[in-house]
Design a protein around this motif. Structure first.
Motif, PDB file in Angstrom:
ATOM      1  N   UNK A  92       0.817  -1.217   0.000  1.00  0.00           N
ATOM      2  CA  UNK A  92       0.000   0.000   0.000  1.00  0.00           C
ATOM      3  C   UNK A  92       0.850   1.265   0.000  1.00  0.00           C
ATOM      4  N   UNK A  93       1.863   1.312   0.852  1.00  0.00           N
ATOM      5  CA  UNK A  93       2.690   2.518   0.951  1.00  0.00           C
ATOM      6  C   UNK A  93       3.523   2.728  -0.314  1.00  0.00           C
ATOM      7  N   UNK A  94       3.998   1.651  -0.918  1.00  0.00           N
ATOM      8  CA  UNK A  94       4.744   1.771  -2.179  1.00  0.00           C
ATOM      9  C   UNK A  94       3.821   2.317  -3.265  1.00  0.00           C
ATOM     10  N   UNK A  95       2.614   1.804  -3.335  1.00  0.00           N
ATOM     11  CA  UNK A  95       1.638   2.286  -4.313  1.00  0.00           C
ATOM     12  C   UNK A  95       1.355   3.776  -4.081  1.00  0.00           C
ATOM     13  N   UNK A  96       1.179   4.163  -2.820  1.00  0.00           N
ATOM     14  CA  UNK A  96       0.924   5.565  -2.485  1.00  0.00           C
ATOM     15  C   UNK A  96       2.114   6.445  -2.881  1.00  0.00           C
ATOM     16  N   UNK A  97       3.329   5.969  -2.628  1.00  0.00           N
ATOM     17  CA  UNK A  97       4.524   6.732  -3.011  1.00  0.00           C
ATOM     18  C   UNK A  97       4.630   6.885  -4.521  1.00  0.00           C
ATOM     19  N   UNK A  98       4.292   5.834  -5.263  1.00  0.00           N
ATOM     20  CA  UNK A  98       4.326   5.908  -6.720  1.00  0.00           C
ATOM     21  C   UNK A  98       3.312   6.928  -7.250  1.00  0.00           C
ATOM     22  N   UNK A  99       2.145   6.981  -6.628  1.00  0.00           N
ATOM     23  CA  UNK A  99       1.139   7.973  -7.022  1.00  0.00           C
ATOM     24  C   UNK A  99       1.637   9.394  -6.733  1.00  0.00           C
ATOM     25  N   UNK A 100       2.302   9.571  -5.604  1.00  0.00           N
ATOM     26  CA  UNK A 100       2.863  10.881  -5.258  1.00  0.00           C
ATOM     27  C   UNK A 100       3.941  11.272  -6.261  1.00  0.00           C
ATOM     28  N   UNK A 101       4.810  10.328  -6.628  1.00  0.00           N
ATOM     29  CA  UNK A 101       5.852  10.598  -7.624  1.00  0.00           C
ATOM     30  C   UNK A 101       5.235  10.937  -8.983  1.00  0.00           C
ATOM     31  N   UNK A 102       4.158  10.254  -9.334  1.00  0.00           N
ATOM     32  CA  UNK A 102       3.481  10.516 -10.608  1.00  0.00           C
ATOM     33  C   UNK A 102       2.928  11.938 -10.669  1.00  0.00           C
ATOM     34  N   UNK A 103       2.656  12.534  -9.515  1.00  0.00           N
ATOM     35  CA  UNK A 103       2.178  13.915  -9.452  1.00  0.00           C
ATOM     36  C   UNK A 103       3.326  14.908  -9.438  1.00  0.00           C
ATOM     37  N   UNK A 104       4.571  14.400  -9.540  1.00  0.00           N
ATOM     38  CA  UNK A 104       5.739  15.278  -9.587  1.00  0.00           C
ATOM     39  C   UNK A 104       6.222  15.755  -8.234  1.00  0.00           C
ATOM     40  N   UNK A 105       5.828  15.065  -7.182  1.00  0.00           N
ATOM     41  CA  UNK A 105       6.256  15.428  -5.828  1.00  0.00           C
ATOM     42  C   UNK A 105       7.041  14.286  -5.225  1.00  0.00           C
ATOM     43  N   UNK A 106       7.914  14.625  -4.274  1.00  0.00           N
ATOM     44  CA  UNK A 106       8.652  13.594  -3.539  1.00  0.00           C
ATOM     45  C   UNK A 106       7.788  13.105  -2.388  1.00  0.00           C
TER      46      UNK A 106
END
Length: 191
Positions: A92-106
């Motif tokens: 879940x957290x990896x998926x959430x991090x990937x979504x955040x990265x896809x939005x151009x944020x760290x």
């Protein structure tokens, strides 16, 4: 500049871990560099290669200790599941991090996230390479270079070192990028 760079380094809230992280990184870089000049035949010699080889062996054994201290400290601060949630098939957290990265944020560091997973895998990989190198040294000294086990351990040590090198450079590049992005965001906020 020096103070700003120091503040930009990760783990500001944990000075012990920050210093340990820097020492381990410096030793790994030294290992990568001096490994090109080591020779197992030089262990019993009296040359510059002997000194470099022994430096590699001693600092490698030191990395076993420092890697174990690092892993123990990480577990004592955040627990096993912070770094290895994926072992329980919790992505879940990896998926959430990937979504955040896809939005151009760290993404922020979080339990089971990309940063935690990479850190956990990196320290375990470091320990695996260092321990296999230490086992090679022990077997080499007890059974000699012609030992099948010594040959196999040296092969695995060299093979796994490739992954540590990739991790070292990628982790370092991501760390530098993070420092610059954090500095940019602080600079932008101050305008």
């Amino acid at each position: 500049m020096k103070i700003n760079l120091w503040r930009s380094l990760p783990h500001e809230d944990a000075p012990f871990f920050r210093i340990l992280h820097i020492i381990v990184a410096a030793l790994i870089l030294a290992q990568i560099i001096n490994s090109n000049f080591t020779e197992r035949e030089a262990i019993d010699g009296h040359s510059l290669e002997t000194v470099i080889t022994w430096l590699h062996i001693v600092s490698g054994l030191g990395l076993i200790v420092l890697g174990a201290v690092m892993l123990a400290w990480m577990f004592s601060q955040r627990g096993f599941s912070w770094y290895f949630a994926w072992l329980r098939a919790d992505f879940r957290a990896i998926r959430q991090d990937l979504l955040t990265l896809a939005k151009g944020r760290l993404p922020e560091a979080q339990s089971g996230g990309i940063a935690a997973t990479i850190q956990g895998l990196g320290v375990v990989s470091l320990l695996a390479v260092a321990i296999i190198g230490g086992l090679w040294f022990a077997v080499y000294n007890s059974q000699g270079a012609s030992s099948t086990l010594a040959h196999s351990l040296l092969h695995w040590h060299k093979f796994l070192t490739t992954f540590i090198e990739i991790y070292f450079y990628a982790h370092g590049a991501m760390g530098i990028l993070h420092i610059f992005l954090e500095g940019y965001h602080r600079y932008s906020a101050g305008k």
